[in-house]
Design an enzyme around this catalytic site. Structure first.
Site, short mmCIF file in Angstrom:
data_model
loop_
_atom_site.label_atom_id
_atom_site.label_comp_id
_atom_site.label_asym_id
_atom_site.label_seq_id
_atom_site.Cartn_x
_atom_site.Cartn_y
_atom_site.Cartn_z
N ASN A 38 0.87 -1.17 0.00
CA ASN A 38 0.00 0.00 0.00
C ASN A 38 0.91 1.22 0.00
O ASN A 38 1.48 1.56 1.03
CB ASN A 38 -0.88 -0.05 1.26
CG ASN A 38 -1.71 1.20 1.44
OD1 ASN A 38 -1.79 2.04 0.54
ND2 ASN A 38 -2.33 1.34 2.60
N HIS A 83 -9.46 1.19 4.94
CA HIS A 83 -8.19 1.37 5.64
C HIS A 83 -8.40 2.34 6.80
O HIS A 83 -9.19 3.29 6.69
CB HIS A 83 -7.13 1.91 4.66
CG HIS A 83 -5.76 1.89 5.27
ND1 HIS A 83 -5.33 2.85 6.15
CD2 HIS A 83 -4.73 1.01 5.14
CE1 HIS A 83 -4.10 2.55 6.54
NE2 HIS A 83 -3.72 1.44 5.93
N GLU A 117 -6.77 4.73 7.84
CA GLU A 117 -6.52 6.14 7.52
C GLU A 117 -7.74 6.74 6.82
O GLU A 117 -8.05 7.92 7.00
CB GLU A 117 -5.25 6.27 6.68
CG GLU A 117 -4.02 6.03 7.55
CD GLU A 117 -2.79 5.50 6.82
OE1 GLU A 117 -2.76 5.51 5.58
OE2 GLU A 117 -1.86 5.05 7.53
N GLU A 121 -5.31 -4.85 10.80
CA GLU A 121 -4.27 -3.84 11.01
C GLU A 121 -4.57 -3.07 12.29
O GLU A 121 -5.38 -2.14 12.28
CB GLU A 121 -4.25 -2.86 9.84
CG GLU A 121 -3.98 -3.51 8.50
CD GLU A 121 -3.43 -2.50 7.51
OE1 GLU A 121 -2.30 -2.69 7.05
OE2 GLU A 121 -4.12 -1.50 7.23
N GLY A 145 2.56 2.30 10.79
CA GLY A 145 3.53 3.38 10.63
C GLY A 145 4.24 3.75 11.92
O GLY A 145 4.92 4.77 12.00
N SER A 182 3.46 -2.08 10.42
CA SER A 182 4.91 -2.13 10.62
C SER A 182 5.52 -3.48 10.28
O SER A 182 6.43 -3.96 10.96
CB SER A 182 5.28 -1.70 12.05
OG SER A 182 4.87 -0.37 12.28
P1 PGA Z 1 2.90 0.29 7.68
O1 PGA Z 1 1.43 0.50 7.08
O2 PGA Z 1 3.44 -0.96 7.11
O3 PGA Z 1 3.66 1.52 7.25
O4 PGA Z 1 2.72 0.22 9.18
C1 PGA Z 1 0.56 -0.59 6.92
C2 PGA Z 1 -0.74 -0.12 6.34
O5 PGA Z 1 -1.21 0.97 6.71
O6 PGA Z 1 -1.34 -0.81 5.50
#
Ligand code: PGA
Length: 253
Positions: free
Chosen positions: A12, A100, A102, A170, A176, A214
């Site tokens: 992603n 997601h 976000e 997630e 992140g 992560s």
């Molecule tokens: P990350 O993001 O690997 O940077 O933690 C994962 C995601 O949001 O799909």
């Protein structure tokens, strides 16, 4: 008996990449991905919408699949700035991420909106990668399993099947942050999600279940050893071909 599911490593890219970077990343993955020679492994990259067309062309002829990062619930209409599932399919996408965290946080997406988007993806012939996961406050107050069961039940459309749906667990606090869930936490969540899938989706035992948050080359192997972890949704580490491919190489063959 445990079902045999194909593994999926999905990148992603989020809101990252101008044409040159995106093209070079896609080309490297398309060239080097197939050399991993891991049986029953699918690789997927989800660039920003601006790069989808370019990336589809860059990976043409390779087994790398391309996906969108979001779609609207409607197929067309007066929705300025949005992109529909048929538009993504028309460009050559095979997948789209929906729900997601976000998007849920930045755009107020609710479970019912995510469900409508997943249904739109299915109607367009796309595989919906439905994301769920608890916040740190929810984990700290012992609500994790209830929260993810509720999100999953609310976000799965009637149309969901083993062929058109992937679920990504997630934990919001692991995205992140450099802080990934322990193998025990992942195992507990994935087992609970699998139980919900078995109840709600015909062939729920064959739906692929990804961990995200992560995931890096140095922790992928231990995560992939957890039962019911069928791959990963990778954010930050998917922006470097070496890291993304090292994560894919950690899939047990
Ligand atoms: P990350 O993001 O690997 O940077 O933690 C994962 C995601 O949001 O799909």
């Amino acid at each position: 008996m445990a079902e045999k599911r194909r593994r999926l490593i999905a990148g992603n890219w989020k809101m990252n990449g101008l044409r040159d970077d995106g093209l070079s990343l896609a080309v490297q993955i398309a060239r080097r991905g197939p050399t991993l020679k891991i049986p029953a492994l699918d690789l997927l990259i989800c660039p920003p919408a601006t790069l989808v067309s370019l990336v589809v062309q860059a990976v043409a002829g390779s087994p790398i699949a391309v996906g969108g990062q979001d779609c609207h619930a409607n197929a067309s209409g007066a929705h300025t700035g949005d992109i529909s599932a048929p538009m993504l399919a028309d460009l050559g996408c095979r997948y789209v991420i929906v729900g997601h965290s976000e998007r849920r946080a930045d755009h107020g997406e609710t479970d019912s909106r995510v469900r409508a988007k997943a249904a739109a993806a299915h109607a367009a012939g796309l595989v919906a990668v439905i994301c769920i996961g608890e916040s740190l406050a929810q984990r700290d107050t012992g609500q994790t399993l209830d929260v993810i069961a509720g999100q999953l039940a609310g976000s799965l459309p009637q149309s969901a099947s083993q062929a058109n749906t992937v679920v990504a667990y997630e934990p919001v606090w692991a995205i992140g942050s450099g802080r990934n869930a322990t193998v025990e936490q992942v195992g507990e969540a994935h087992a609970a999600i699998r139980r919900t899938l078995l109840e709600r989706v015909a062939g729920g035992g064959a739906v692929r279940l990804l961990y995200g948050g992560s995931v890096k080359p140095n922790n992928a192997k231990q995560l992939f050893a957890v039962p019911d972890v069928d791959g990963a949704l990778v954010g930050g580490a998917s922006l470097k071909a070496d890291d993304f491919l090292a994560i894919a190489a950690a899939v047990p063959s």
